[in-house]
Design an enzyme around this catalytic site. Structure first.
Site, PDB file in Angstrom:
ATOM      1  N   LYS A 207      -7.829 -14.884 -30.152  1.00 56.31           N
ATOM      2  CA  LYS A 207      -9.105 -14.834 -29.446  1.00 56.31           C
ATOM      3  C   LYS A 207      -9.726 -16.226 -29.469  1.00 56.31           C
ATOM      4  CE  LYS A 207     -13.643 -12.640 -29.452  1.00 56.31           C
ATOM      5  NZ  LYS A 207     -14.503 -11.617 -30.040  1.00 56.31           N
ATOM      6  N   LYS A 261      -7.067 -13.060 -25.664  1.00 60.16           N
ATOM      7  CA  LYS A 261      -8.361 -12.994 -25.005  1.00 60.16           C
ATOM      8  C   LYS A 261      -8.993 -14.381 -24.920  1.00 60.16           C
ATOM      9  CE  LYS A 261     -12.906 -11.156 -25.815  1.00 60.16           C
ATOM     10  NZ  LYS A 261     -13.825 -10.579 -26.720  1.00 60.16           N
TER      11      LYS A 261
END
Ligand code: PBG
Length: 337
Positions: A207, A261
């Site tokens: 992330k 992400k």
């Protein structure tokens, strides 16, 4: 002997031949986007009487528990296999440790229980396991007053407690998104000890500290105190190899699935992660990615639904098994034709 030399430009004309009709293109398509690949992120806010639209995410609202249940039923009816829930506290319930997240009669438990009661096992209920929505300073965990940094180990302990609350309320999948070291192992251990060995962990493994989360922060009503950021715990966007190390650690710690992400700015990472691991790989097409499409489409500058389909299909082509996207409902409708 007849002359068998092709006269139609073989092999250079092969590509053109196979693109000639829609049926031919369908037949040879390498990637298919299906409703089964979609997970819808949904916000549910404590203390709301009616759903509140999020201005920077057209089509997305903060739900009441009732409207959340209707939306999940609608998505299940469209065949969407999963939702990821983001419960939000009332402003006055935020504090330094995000304690409202764990509250026995709080929005986390009420929202997950209501959805689970409504849809049972017909749809996968994922719970985002983080604290930024619940802390008054907007960081993803407890801030050490001496250093001003997030205290990794104290935060991980709270994530473990939150994961147990989420699983006992009925979440099938716990999705830790705080990027604390050791969070997957701690959550897996806590779930097992609490009798939730069946609850799966989807780790937000790679992330990035991304500027594309802007609209989410409006949707979740999160402001990081003092104009701060998450660069001390989320990944630097200049790094790709580091993502593979993060993913390998999370799998070793017991992650059942891993996530990259955001999605589009990190398609190289999605492809590399796909090649590295055998567990399912997810990618999160995040709020800023959705908002850019909506904003340009609103101005008539792009064909919004066509771009949405192209972008989400590209995430699959890069190697994701499923995609978390605010387009889930719209795409499901479109895919049903
Ligand atoms: C943290 C969390 C965030 C998102 C999902 N989980 C925000 C952040 O890390 O700052 C962003 C999702 C999006 O932008 O759509 N709870």
């Amino acid at each position: 002997m007849p002359d068998l030399t092709p006269v139609s430009g073989f092999p250079t004309r092969r590509m053109r031949r196979l693109r000639r009709t829609s049926a031919l293109r369908r037949l040879v398509a390498e990637t298919t986007l299906s409703v089964d690949d979609l997970v819808a992120p949904l916000f549910v806010a404590d203390g709301l009487d009616v759903p509140r639209p999020v201005a920077s995410l057209p089509g997305v609202s903060q739900h009441t528990v009732d409207s959340l249940v209707s939306e999940v039923r609608r998505l299940a009816g469209l065949g969407v296999p999963g939702v990821i829930l983001f419960p939000l506290p009332r402003n006055q319930d935020k504090d330094a440790t995000g304690s409202a997240a764990l509250s026995p009669d709080g929005i986390t438990r009420r929202a997950i229980e209501a959805v689970r009661t409504a849809v049972g096992d017909d749809l996968v209920i994922m719970a985002d396991c983080c604290l930024d929505e619940f802390t008054d300073h907007g960081h993803c965990g407890i801030v050490d007053p001496d250093t001003g940094d997030v205290d990794n180990d104290a935060t991980v302990q709270l994530y473990a407690d939150l994961a147990v609350v989420q699983a006992s309320a009925g979440a099938h999948v716990i999705a830790p998104s705080g990027m604390m070291d050791g969070q997957v192992a701690a959550i897996r251990g806590a779930l097992d000890r609490a009798g939730h060995a069946d609850a799966a962990v989807l780790a937000y493994a790679a992330k990035y500290a991304s500027a594309l989360y802007g609209p989410f922060r409006e949707a979740a009503d999160v402001t990081i105190a003092g104009g701060g950021d998450r660069k001390g715990y989320q990944q630097d966007f200049r790094n790709g190899r580091e993502a593979l190390a993060e993913v390998a650690l999370d799998v070793a710690e017991g992650a059942d699935m891993v996530m990259v992400k955001p999605a589009l700015t990190y398609l190289d990472v999605v492809a590399d992660v796909r090649a590295l691991v055998d567990v399912p790989v997810a990618a999160y097409h995040v709020s800023g990615e959705y908002a850019m499409v909506k904003a340009a489409a609103e101005r008539g500058w792009i064909d919004g639904p066509a771009v949405a389909l192209e972008q989400v299909t590209a995430v699959k082509r890069a190697g994701a098994d499923f995609v978390l996207t605010y387009f889930a409902g719209e795409l499901a409708e479109a895919l049903h034709g």
